[in-house]
Design a protein around this motif. Structure first.
Motif, PDB file in Angstrom:
ATOM      1  N   GLU A   1      70.398  30.976 -39.042  1.00 40.66           N
ATOM      2  CA  GLU A   1      71.644  31.642 -39.417  1.00 40.66           C
ATOM      3  C   GLU A   1      72.053  32.668 -38.368  1.00 40.66           C
ATOM      4  OE1 GLU A   1      71.822  33.139 -43.349  1.00 40.66           O
ATOM      5  OE2 GLU A   1      71.118  31.290 -44.287  1.00 40.66           O
ATOM      6  N   SER A   2      71.093  33.458 -37.892  1.00 42.43           N
ATOM      7  CA  SER A   2      71.387  34.439 -36.851  1.00 42.43           C
ATOM      8  C   SER A   2      71.838  33.746 -35.572  1.00 42.43           C
ATOM      9  CB  SER A   2      70.144  35.292 -36.578  1.00 42.43           C
ATOM     10  OG  SER A   2      70.369  36.160 -35.490  1.00 42.43           O
ATOM     11  N   THR A   3      71.170  32.634 -35.231  1.00 45.64           N
ATOM     12  CA  THR A   3      71.522  31.872 -34.040  1.00 45.64           C
ATOM     13  C   THR A   3      72.964  31.369 -34.106  1.00 45.64           C
ATOM     14  OG1 THR A   3      69.241  31.150 -33.682  1.00 45.64           O
ATOM     15  CG2 THR A   3      70.973  29.803 -32.701  1.00 45.64           C
ATOM     16  N   LEU A   4      73.337  30.771 -35.235  1.00 46.68           N
ATOM     17  CA  LEU A   4      74.683  30.224 -35.364  1.00 46.68           C
ATOM     18  C   LEU A   4      75.743  31.324 -35.368  1.00 46.68           C
ATOM     19  CD1 LEU A   4      74.233  27.267 -37.854  1.00 46.68           C
ATOM     20  CD2 LEU A   4      73.926  27.366 -35.387  1.00 46.68           C
ATOM     21  N   ASN A   5      75.434  32.460 -35.956  1.00 45.41           N
ATOM     22  CA  ASN A   5      76.388  33.566 -35.947  1.00 45.41           C
ATOM     23  C   ASN A   5      76.655  34.060 -34.530  1.00 45.41           C
ATOM     24  OD1 ASN A   5      77.085  33.857 -38.686  1.00 45.41           O
ATOM     25  ND2 ASN A   5      75.187  34.953 -39.127  1.00 45.41           N
ATOM     26  N   GLU A   6      75.606  34.116 -33.701  1.00 42.91           N
ATOM     27  CA  GLU A   6      75.795  34.540 -32.307  1.00 42.91           C
ATOM     28  C   GLU A   6      76.664  33.538 -31.544  1.00 42.91           C
ATOM     29  OE1 GLU A   6      74.826  37.388 -30.904  1.00 42.91           O
ATOM     30  OE2 GLU A   6      73.962  38.078 -32.787  1.00 42.91           O
ATOM     31  N   ILE A   7      76.469  32.245 -31.815  1.00 39.89           N
ATOM     32  CA  ILE A   7      77.286  31.218 -31.161  1.00 39.89           C
ATOM     33  C   ILE A   7      78.740  31.344 -31.597  1.00 39.89           C
ATOM     34  CG2 ILE A   7      77.693  28.731 -30.994  1.00 39.89           C
ATOM     35  CD1 ILE A   7      74.681  28.327 -31.206  1.00 39.89           C
ATOM     36  N   VAL A   8      78.962  31.568 -32.884  1.00 41.38           N
ATOM     37  CA  VAL A   8      80.326  31.721 -33.400  1.00 41.38           C
ATOM     38  C   VAL A   8      81.015  32.926 -32.760  1.00 41.38           C
ATOM     39  CG1 VAL A   8      81.687  32.250 -35.460  1.00 41.38           C
ATOM     40  CG2 VAL A   8      79.860  30.554 -35.577  1.00 41.38           C
ATOM     41  N   LEU A   9      80.315  34.043 -32.693  1.00 41.02           N
ATOM     42  CA  LEU A   9      80.896  35.252 -32.091  1.00 41.02           C
ATOM     43  C   LEU A   9      81.232  35.018 -30.621  1.00 41.02           C
ATOM     44  CD1 LEU A   9      78.581  38.009 -33.640  1.00 41.02           C
ATOM     45  CD2 LEU A   9      80.989  37.569 -34.185  1.00 41.02           C
TER      46      LEU A   9
ATOM     47  N   ALA B   1      85.003  34.949 -28.924  1.00 42.80           N
ATOM     48  CA  ALA B   1      85.344  35.865 -27.836  1.00 42.80           C
ATOM     49  C   ALA B   1      85.816  35.110 -26.599  1.00 42.80           C
ATOM     50  CB  ALA B   1      84.142  36.741 -27.499  1.00 42.80           C
ATOM     51  N   LEU B   2      85.150  34.022 -26.279  1.00 45.65           N
ATOM     52  CA  LEU B   2      85.533  33.224 -25.108  1.00 45.65           C
ATOM     53  C   LEU B   2      86.895  32.576 -25.321  1.00 45.65           C
ATOM     54  CD1 LEU B   2      82.028  31.618 -24.491  1.00 45.65           C
ATOM     55  CD2 LEU B   2      83.220  33.147 -22.900  1.00 45.65           C
TER      56      LEU B   2
ATOM     57  N   ASP C   1      65.094  30.494 -21.008  1.00 46.16           N
ATOM     58  CA  ASP C   1      64.265  30.909 -22.137  1.00 46.16           C
ATOM     59  C   ASP C   1      64.586  32.358 -22.515  1.00 46.16           C
ATOM     60  OD1 ASP C   1      62.396  30.757 -24.169  1.00 46.16           O
ATOM     61  OD2 ASP C   1      60.732  31.405 -22.883  1.00 46.16           O
ATOM     62  N   ALA C   2      65.868  32.615 -22.751  1.00 50.93           N
ATOM     63  CA  ALA C   2      66.347  33.963 -23.045  1.00 50.93           C
ATOM     64  C   ALA C   2      66.784  34.075 -24.503  1.00 50.93           C
ATOM     65  CB  ALA C   2      67.516  34.314 -22.128  1.00 50.93           C
TER      66      ALA C   2
ATOM     67  N   ASP D   1      76.599  38.550 -26.267  1.00 51.45           N
ATOM     68  CA  ASP D   1      76.957  39.142 -24.974  1.00 51.45           C
ATOM     69  C   ASP D   1      76.445  38.311 -23.803  1.00 51.45           C
ATOM     70  OD1 ASP D   1      78.230  41.181 -26.267  1.00 51.45           O
ATOM     71  OD2 ASP D   1      76.585  42.614 -26.072  1.00 51.45           O
ATOM     72  N   LEU D   2      75.232  37.782 -23.935  1.00 47.63           N
ATOM     73  CA  LEU D   2      74.670  36.977 -22.852  1.00 47.63           C
ATOM     74  C   LEU D   2      75.449  35.678 -22.690  1.00 47.63           C
ATOM     75  CD1 LEU D   2      72.634  36.467 -20.672  1.00 47.63           C
ATOM     76  CD2 LEU D   2      70.998  35.693 -22.411  1.00 47.63           C
ATOM     77  N   LEU D   3      75.796  35.033 -23.790  1.00 47.32           N
ATOM     78  CA  LEU D   3      76.584  33.802 -23.706  1.00 47.32           C
ATOM     79  C   LEU D   3      77.930  34.057 -23.029  1.00 47.32           C
ATOM     80  CD1 LEU D   3      75.956  32.126 -27.193  1.00 47.32           C
ATOM     81  CD2 LEU D   3      75.227  31.270 -24.966  1.00 47.32           C
ATOM     82  N   VAL D   4      78.583  35.145 -23.405  1.00 48.94           N
ATOM     83  CA  VAL D   4      79.884  35.476 -22.806  1.00 48.94           C
ATOM     84  C   VAL D   4      79.722  35.732 -21.317  1.00 48.94           C
ATOM     85  CG1 VAL D   4      81.742  37.178 -22.751  1.00 48.94           C
ATOM     86  CG2 VAL D   4      80.874  36.346 -24.948  1.00 48.94           C
TER      87      VAL D   4
END
Length: 264
Positions: A107-115, A119-120, A148-149, A154-157
């Motif tokens: 759930e945390s992983t998918l929320n970070e992808i959605v955010l 933003a992108l 492996d991060a 923020d990192l994805l953006v």
């Protein structure tokens, strides 16, 4: 020989020997479980099964044919499993190999992808984020820049910021980690797709054609967000519908779900 007599002949060293072989086989299976090598291994097992069946049924012609093919299996295995052999030598002592790694928080992983995708899209920055599932993407991970991060928005953006060293290609997510960036994926061979779909969208469909991965793609021309899954590409999604789609496909998976995207 009775079972009791057999057990009397078994020594501690015999048990250690069996345990060691079992652990090695288990480790090798873990190494290939996220790769296409599983399908190759199944094919080899089918050939071996046909050979033994031909011997039992005394099918001489079939037995001769398959036995000639089996001569080349060891050489073919070295070629087909070269990546897995290299990984085995490099990773055999790692804790994740033995199933002791950290568990993912989906759930945390998918929320970070959605955010990150939202933003992108707001900045009209192109992006391609692929989430690995059962059929692994190791060959594509090893072809990119392995990171492996921690998977954070923020990192994805930052990865997809134009001009950044890793902005070309796709990010591949494994469990709750960014496994690699700048990964190049196969383009779909589907015909009849809209002509306005660019390379990024075709790569998203391509990886979903060849695996059970899910790909989130952000268009730099329109800022639209789409999801490629099992060869289908959804229509444009907003934050809520993207979150719903990811949770449905990756967490609350309905194996009987036959809903298809609109391909546009």
């Amino acid at each position: 020989m009775s079972l009791a007599d057999f057990l009397d002949t078994v020594t501690v060293l015999d048990l250690v020997d069996i345990l060691a072989v079992t652990l090695i086989i288990y480790a090798l299976l873990l190494l290939i479980q996220r790769t296409r090598a599983v399908r190759v291994l199944l094919g080899i097992l089918v050939i071996l099964g046909v050979y033994f069946l031909a011997r039992v049924l005394n099918l001489k012609t079939l037995e001769t044919l398959v036995s000639n093919v089996m001569v080349f299996l060891p050489f073919a295995a070295v070629v087909l499993f070269r990546d897995q052999i290299r990984s085995a030598l490099a990773q055999f002592g790692s804790t994740s190999l033995w199933g002791l790694g950290n568990r993912a928080n989906p759930e945390s992983t998918l929320n970070e992808i959605v955010l990150a995708a939202t933003a992108l899209a707001r900045e009209r920055t192109g992006a391609l984020i692929v989430v690995e599932r059962e059929l692994g993407l190791r060959e594509f991970i090893e072809g990119g820049r392995e990171l492996d991060a921690a998977l954070v928005c923020d990192l994805l953006v930052n990865i997809f910021t134009p001009g950044a060293p890793l902005h070309d290609g796709a990010v591949i997510v494994r469990d709750d980690r960014i496994a690699a960036a700048a990964c190049f994926l196969p383009l779909t061979r589907q015909t009849g797709l809209p002509t306005d779909l660019g390379t990024r969208h075709r790569a998203a469909i391509g990886i979903s054609d060849e695996s059970d991965a899910l790909a989130v793609v952000v268009s730099e021309e329109t800022g639209s967000i789409r999801v490629a899954y099992r060869g289908d590409l959804t229509a444009g999604l907003d934050t809520d519908t993207l979150r719903d789609t990811l949770f449905k496909r990756l967490i609350h998976v309905d194996e009987n779900d036959t809903e298809e995207g609109d391909g546009g």
